[in-house]
Enzyme design. Structure first.
Site, PDB file in Angstrom:
ATOM      1  N   LYS A  24      -0.985  -1.039  -4.246  1.00 14.35           N
ATOM      2  CA  LYS A  24      -2.127  -0.113  -4.189  1.00 14.35           C
ATOM      3  C   LYS A  24      -1.500   1.268  -4.242  1.00 14.35           C
ATOM      4  O   LYS A  24      -0.825   1.695  -3.309  1.00 14.35           O
ATOM      5  CB  LYS A  24      -2.917  -0.317  -2.903  1.00 14.35           C
ATOM      6  N   TYR A  36       0.867  -1.182   0.000  1.00 14.75           N
ATOM      7  CA  TYR A  36       0.000   0.000   0.000  1.00 14.75           C
ATOM      8  C   TYR A  36       0.906   1.236   0.000  1.00 14.75           C
ATOM      9  O   TYR A  36       1.505   1.565   1.015  1.00 14.75           O
ATOM     10  CB  TYR A  36      -0.914  -0.043   1.230  1.00 14.75           C
TER      11      TYR A  36
HETATM   12  O1  MN9 Z   1      -8.799   3.606  -0.756  1.00 17.54           O
HETATM   13  C1  MN9 Z   1      -9.094   5.919  -0.816  1.00 17.54           C
HETATM   14  N1  MN9 Z   1      -7.924   6.465  -0.250  1.00 17.54           N
HETATM   15  C2  MN9 Z   1      -7.879   6.887   0.981  1.00 17.54           C
HETATM   16  C3  MN9 Z   1      -8.766   4.573  -1.378  1.00 17.54           C
HETATM   17  O2  MN9 Z   1      -8.807   6.864   1.743  1.00 17.54           O
HETATM   18  C4  MN9 Z   1      -6.593   7.391   1.414  1.00 17.54           C
HETATM   19  C5  MN9 Z   1      -9.637   6.790  -1.939  1.00 17.54           C
HETATM   20  O3  MN9 Z   1     -10.803   6.144  -2.365  1.00 17.54           O
HETATM   21  C6  MN9 Z   1      -9.971   8.214  -1.511  1.00 17.54           C
HETATM   22  O4  MN9 Z   1     -10.768   8.205  -0.357  1.00 17.54           O
HETATM   23  C7  MN9 Z   1     -10.716   8.982  -2.595  1.00 17.54           C
HETATM   24  C8  MN9 Z   1     -10.989  10.424  -2.216  1.00 17.54           C
HETATM   25  O5  MN9 Z   1      -9.801  11.175  -2.266  1.00 17.54           O
HETATM   26  O6  MN9 Z   1     -10.016   8.946  -3.785  1.00 17.54           O
END
Ligand code: MN9
Length: 293
Positions: A163, A135
């Protein structure tokens, strides 16, 4: 091994009125997303409030997801922790619970050296023996995966991919170019189409919980070579994601889930709760979004 690609929902963690994990709510959400065409689930990551949960709570959430999924889609358990032992404990549990893969943020807070971070991942892979997705989220962890470090991790056969939660698509392109066999997940939903264009195999996203129909269309249109449709739905999704980013992503997603009839409760403190005005704006945006599908 399951085919790791497509669109994967990073699930939020629901709480009941007493603040305990609400297993029924997450099971409903898993089944609903399967009906909407999701390809897989990412459990107890950033969106799932991983670092606001105890080890036992993280295990309970994963068990509920695996039970509701019933082997239909792939399940990736986020097992990241600062202490290797704690991550290993989660990883061994994930394997026993039936997860298809694990994933981990790099250990944070202390400024660990690259060598220590490499060793952390090696220990997890050797100890758990499940496919592992690194990640990479430099804005939160302070550690930025480089293609060179990835090369070293690839010496271990359990390295399944990354990821990639960073806007640096040059890095993404370099990683995929050097390791076409890896699965690279785009991490910022508002940039899904950009990530796919740079070579990502799919996306893992929080907003997929409430925007799955639009995200599905972005992904499918891109794979079919229809950039115009893909762009159209990225714009439609981004009108909502911009609101989420303004009000707080996890709380906003939980608020929209409530509008859809699944009560996830508020986020754990110190996260704040949304106000009525914010909820009203989300409701308005959501109605507009539904009308555009
Ligand atoms: O898992 C999410 N990343 C985080 C992925 O929460 C750090 C994204 O889906 C974000 O929430 C999204 C909004 O910035 O892109």
């Amino acid at each position: 091994m399951k085919n790791f690609s497509g669109i994967c929902a990073a699930l939020p963690t629901p709480y009941d009125a007493e603040g305990r994990i609400h297993c029924q709510a997450i099971k409903r959400q898993v089944r609903r997303l399967i009906d909407q065409g999701i390809d897989g689930f990412y459990v107890c990551g950033s969106t799932g409030e991983a670092f606001l949960l105890s080890q036992d709570e993280r295990k309970a959430v994963l068990e509920a997801v695996c039970e509701a999924n019933n082997g239909k889609k792939f399940v990736i358990a986020h097992i990241g922790q600062i202490a290797t032992e704690h991550a290993l404990d989660l990883g061994l549990h994930a394997k026993a619970a039936g997860a298809d893969a694990v994933s981990s943020i790099s250990p944070f807070y202390y400024k660990f050296s690259n060598a220590e971070i490499l060793q952390y991942y090696r220990d997890l892979m050797e100890g758990i023996q499940l496919p592992l997705f690194i990640y990479n989220y430099p804005a939160a962890s302070g550690f930025s995966l480089t293609p060179e470090i990835l090369d070293q991790l690839c010496a271990c056969p359990y390295t399944a991919g990354v990821k990639f939660t960073s806007p640096d698509f040059f890095q993404l392109e370099r990683m995929k170019r050097a390791h076409p066999e890896l699965c690279i997940w785009n991490g910022y939903d508002e940039m899904l189409l950009s990530g796919l264009s740079a070579g990502a195999d799919g996306g893992i996203g929080s907003t997929y919980n409430v925007l799955c129909p639009a995200i599905r269309r972005i992904y499918d249109a891109f794979r079919a070579g229809d950039m115009e449709t893909a762009q159209k739905y990225q714009h439609i999704a981004n009108d909502m994601i911009a609101l989420f980013c303004r009000f707080g992503v996890i709380a906003s997603i939980k608020a929209v889930l409530e509008m859809e009839g699944i009560d996830f409760g508020d986020c754990r403190r110190p996260f704040g709760a949304l106000g009525e005005e914010e909820k009203a704006q989300l409701r308005q945006g959501y109605d507009r979004y539904i009308g555009l599908l």
